[in-house]
Design an enzyme around this catalytic site. Structure first.
Site: not given
Lengths: 235, 235
Positions: A90, A122-123, A159, A194
């Site tokens: 997020g 990710s985050a 990413h 990714e």
């Protein structure tokens, strides 16, 4: 002993939530039936409940139960008692701000350094690094610090995107941005494409997945490393 | 009376530095032969001197002289005495941190609100908004605040990029990022495509250039506006 998966993304193109990494997670979480989920990064601004439901559905495929940390009256105790932890993707600024606000930085560090298995996507991976200064996210809230959990001695760029040589866009490429980071900061940065993840076991760090990663070290040209490369000495 | 140009970019693809907007700048700076340049955003980490040289070369084509603010022993006085100001692009976090460090936020606000012509490109445009929370830049340094000059009652997103529908990348699109901004913030955001600028004269704000801009208002679907649209009521 530290036991961490630092994944570039939760989802690869054309596949379901966590699907590409599910068999790996089955092994990783083999000693934990219940996983504490940190939904604070709120992708697209969705609620903690809605995000936790997505994680629940994803993990139901490997028979794990998920409980959101927001469901606990004492989140610090929830971290201390967790058998395993998953911080989803997020917005990294929102996630970081919430971790500080809920005084979860120190408890998370302690739990993961003591061996509680931790999965970040990710985050949730950005915060494993020294700082969040190599996030791609928009700074939509102001956290009290950019310092993160420092579970590994470098920064993550999830990413990771190669420059699009056909683009007419004049904004900076990812590589240019990370090079600018090194004008003001010295720690290495791992550009995780990714589908890649870092497997951290104690002081042993290995690149996993099928893709190469791009490594940016201070005062050195960027370089590529293959999957299965041992990155334990990167600092 | 405020007199500001807020440009998405210094350079459009296939054209030289500031070239696309040079005839406009000739008019805009008609009463100023000398322009104070703020090089603090340091694109690619170049030095203040090197960046100032780029601005000098660009403005020499319309016979303006440029002096970098870093050349002055008292930068606050330099802002107060400036006949015109140009803040160039680069990293918005670096620019903002330097403006706070050099105590230039209040003097810049005062000068521009009193009528000193101000040109911003990219990062230099981001700081015209209420906050830098809609920058695209990497947070490579930690500024003491995300609050910006607030010369207009909304936020800017420069280098606005439409979603690439052919992409397999799972990172957020620009539109998704700005929508997430509105989960935590209420001011409007203007997505300025490369080649567009806002012309601000007093309280009058008009979209210039040949392109549409994309407007994001809190709790409203995003919408497009044509060049020459009056945006004075957006707040």
């Amino acid at each position: 002993m530290k036991n961490i998966i630092i994944a570039s993304t939760s989802t690869v193109h054309g596949s379901g939530y966590l699907e590409y990494i599910l068999s790996e997670l089955e092994t990783f979480f083999k000693n934990a039936n219940n996983i504490l989920f940190i939904p604070h990064a709120r992708p697209g601004g969705i609620s903690h409940d809605d995000y936790t439901k997505i994680a629940k559905d994803g993990f139901s495929k490997i028979n794990k139960t998920i409980r959101g940390i927001h469901e606990f009256s004492n989140p610090v105790e929830a971290v201390k008692n967790a058998k395993a932890i998953f911080a989803g993707g997020g917005n990294t600024f929102v996630l970081t701000q919430q971790l500080y606000k809920n005084e979860l930085i120190a408890p998370l560090k302690e739990a993961v350094n003591s061996g509680t298995p931790y999965l970040g996507t990710s985050a949730g991976s950005n915060i494993c690094g020294l700082t969040i200064k190599t996030t791609n996210d928009m700074p939509i809230v102001y956290p009290p610090s950019f310092n993160a959990l420092g579970l590994v001695p470098f920064n993550i760029n999830p990413h990771y995107l190669d420059p699009d040589t056909s683009s007419t866009h004049m904004g900076e490429t990812r590589e240019m941005r990370i090079k600018e980071f090194h004008v003001y900061n010295t720690p290495p940065v791992i550009g995780l494409r990714e589908g890649s993840w870092l497997q951290v076991r104690g002081n042993n760090i290995v690149l996993k997945g099928n893709l190469k990663a791009r490594i940016f070290e201070y005062n050195k040209p960027a370089y590529e490393v293959d999957a299965e490369t041992d990155l334990s000495d990167l600092k």
